[in-house]
Design an enzyme around this catalytic site. Sequence first.
Site, short mmCIF file in Angstrom:
data_model
loop_
_atom_site.label_atom_id
_atom_site.label_comp_id
_atom_site.label_asym_id
_atom_site.label_seq_id
_atom_site.Cartn_x
_atom_site.Cartn_y
_atom_site.Cartn_z
N ASN A 10 -20.70 98.95 -7.79
CA ASN A 10 -20.74 98.85 -9.50
C ASN A 10 -20.08 97.40 -9.56
O ASN A 10 -18.90 97.58 -9.67
CB ASN A 10 -20.30 99.83 -10.11
CG ASN A 10 -20.13 99.65 -11.49
OD1 ASN A 10 -20.59 98.79 -12.16
ND2 ASN A 10 -19.46 100.50 -12.21
N TRP A 11 -20.73 96.51 -9.98
CA TRP A 11 -19.75 95.12 -10.07
C TRP A 11 -19.28 94.78 -11.44
O TRP A 11 -18.85 94.10 -11.53
CB TRP A 11 -21.06 94.03 -9.73
CG TRP A 11 -21.44 93.85 -8.46
CD1 TRP A 11 -21.09 94.50 -7.36
CD2 TRP A 11 -22.38 92.78 -7.90
NE1 TRP A 11 -21.63 93.96 -6.16
CE2 TRP A 11 -22.41 93.08 -6.37
CE3 TRP A 11 -22.85 91.76 -8.51
CZ2 TRP A 11 -23.16 92.18 -5.50
CZ3 TRP A 11 -23.93 91.13 -7.45
CH2 TRP A 11 -23.77 91.39 -6.22
N LYS A 12 -19.81 95.79 -12.32
CA LYS A 12 -19.14 95.85 -13.75
C LYS A 12 -19.47 94.42 -14.20
O LYS A 12 -20.52 93.94 -13.90
CB LYS A 12 -17.61 96.03 -13.79
CG LYS A 12 -17.62 97.54 -13.18
CD LYS A 12 -16.26 98.11 -13.31
CE LYS A 12 -15.98 99.25 -12.61
NZ LYS A 12 -14.79 100.01 -12.73
N HIS A 105 -21.18 106.00 -17.32
CA HIS A 105 -19.76 105.52 -16.73
C HIS A 105 -18.57 105.76 -17.58
O HIS A 105 -18.97 105.46 -19.07
CB HIS A 105 -20.06 104.12 -16.31
CG HIS A 105 -18.83 103.61 -15.42
ND1 HIS A 105 -17.58 103.44 -15.93
CD2 HIS A 105 -18.81 103.70 -14.17
CE1 HIS A 105 -16.81 102.93 -15.05
NE2 HIS A 105 -17.32 103.12 -13.86
N GLU A 107 -16.08 103.89 -18.32
CA GLU A 107 -16.03 102.76 -19.29
C GLU A 107 -16.80 102.67 -20.44
O GLU A 107 -16.59 102.28 -21.56
CB GLU A 107 -15.87 101.75 -18.60
CG GLU A 107 -14.94 101.28 -17.69
CD GLU A 107 -15.06 100.58 -16.29
OE1 GLU A 107 -16.06 99.87 -16.16
OE2 GLU A 107 -14.18 100.53 -15.54
N GLU A 178 -16.24 110.66 -10.86
CA GLU A 178 -15.19 109.46 -10.93
C GLU A 178 -13.93 109.93 -11.72
O GLU A 178 -14.21 109.82 -13.15
CB GLU A 178 -15.83 108.30 -11.63
CG GLU A 178 -16.96 107.90 -10.64
CD GLU A 178 -17.29 106.23 -10.79
OE1 GLU A 178 -17.09 105.92 -9.98
OE2 GLU A 178 -17.32 106.02 -12.18
N GLY A 184 -9.90 101.99 -11.04
CA GLY A 184 -9.48 100.60 -11.27
C GLY A 184 -7.77 100.63 -11.21
O GLY A 184 -7.37 99.99 -11.35
N SER A 223 -11.03 103.76 -7.06
CA SER A 223 -10.32 103.01 -6.17
C SER A 223 -10.73 103.50 -4.81
O SER A 223 -9.67 103.42 -3.99
CB SER A 223 -8.90 103.63 -6.32
OG SER A 223 -8.38 103.17 -7.54
N GLY A 244 -16.08 100.16 -7.33
CA GLY A 244 -15.97 99.08 -8.25
C GLY A 244 -15.39 97.89 -7.61
O GLY A 244 -16.20 96.95 -7.00
P1 PGA Z 1 -13.11 101.23 -8.84
O1 PGA Z 1 -14.18 101.36 -10.04
O2 PGA Z 1 -13.60 101.31 -7.52
O3 PGA Z 1 -12.60 99.83 -9.19
O4 PGA Z 1 -11.94 102.06 -9.02
C1 PGA Z 1 -15.10 102.56 -9.74
C2 PGA Z 1 -16.01 102.60 -10.81
O5 PGA Z 1 -15.76 102.28 -12.13
O6 PGA Z 1 -17.20 102.87 -10.54
#
Ligand code: PGA
Length: 270
Positions: A10-12, A105, A107, A178, A184, A223, A244
């Site tokens: 997931n490149w966000k 997600h 976020e 998650e 993150g 993470s 991520g």
């Molecule tokens: P992260 O993000 O690996 O940077 O913790 C995971 C995600 O939000 O899908």
Amino acid sequence: MSRITWILGNWKQNHRPPAAEACAKGVAEGLTEALREPHPSAGEVRVGIAPPYLSLAAARPFTRPGHGTWLLAQDVAAQDEGAFTGEVGPRMLGDAGVEGAIVGHSERRAYYGEDDAAVAAKLRSALGGGLVCVLCVGERLEARDAGEHESTVISQLSAAFSDVSPDALDERLVIAYEPVWAIGTGRTASPQQASDMHRTIRAWMRERFGSAGVDRSILYGGSVKPSNAAELVAVGDVDGFLVGGASLDPDSFLAIVRAAATTARPPEAG
Ligand code: PGA
């Protein structure tokens, strides 16, 4: 194992088209080597990337067909088309060669006010539109500290699947657990915490959907790094990862792919 192992990046809001092209190319070029010696217990292994909308076209030539990588979007509209400014529907994604979408997600739930009803509508939209749907669930730190992590996740699942029948579920439905406190932050759930929650989710899916529910892949996200991927898979019940930060670099993403593909799962996992 009959469940599919998925490793998804997931490149966000990262990688504008030139960087997206380079990253997708790097993943495509290293994929054969990373998947060279899979452990039989990993079952079928699928690898996907989810670039931002405007970078999908740059990544497209390095994904399927032709290369092994699946192409996903990070979101999808709850409706197919119409007067919905800023939205992109499932058929539009399909037209762009996109095979799946992430839905719910944390976020999007936290920053854009997506509630359970919106997530449920997007899940139906993605599945109804023929896409792979990666449904994200996970508790905040306060819920974990209060011992309410399982009830939180079950309530997210009940809401997301409120209007879904077992015959709508097939391998296109993927769940990603998650924990919000692990995204993150560099703080990963322990393999036991991940495995316990995955068992809880699978038990709920079995209860709700019977065999159509129990065979669904459940990924861990939060993470995930090359250094912790193998131990998370080895404990059992973790069918791959939603990655991520570590997916932005092909080498670290491919190291996670390799770890997920080559690590043995315990027998009868799940
Ligand atoms: P992260 O993000 O690996 O940077 O913790 C995971 C995600 O939000 O899908």
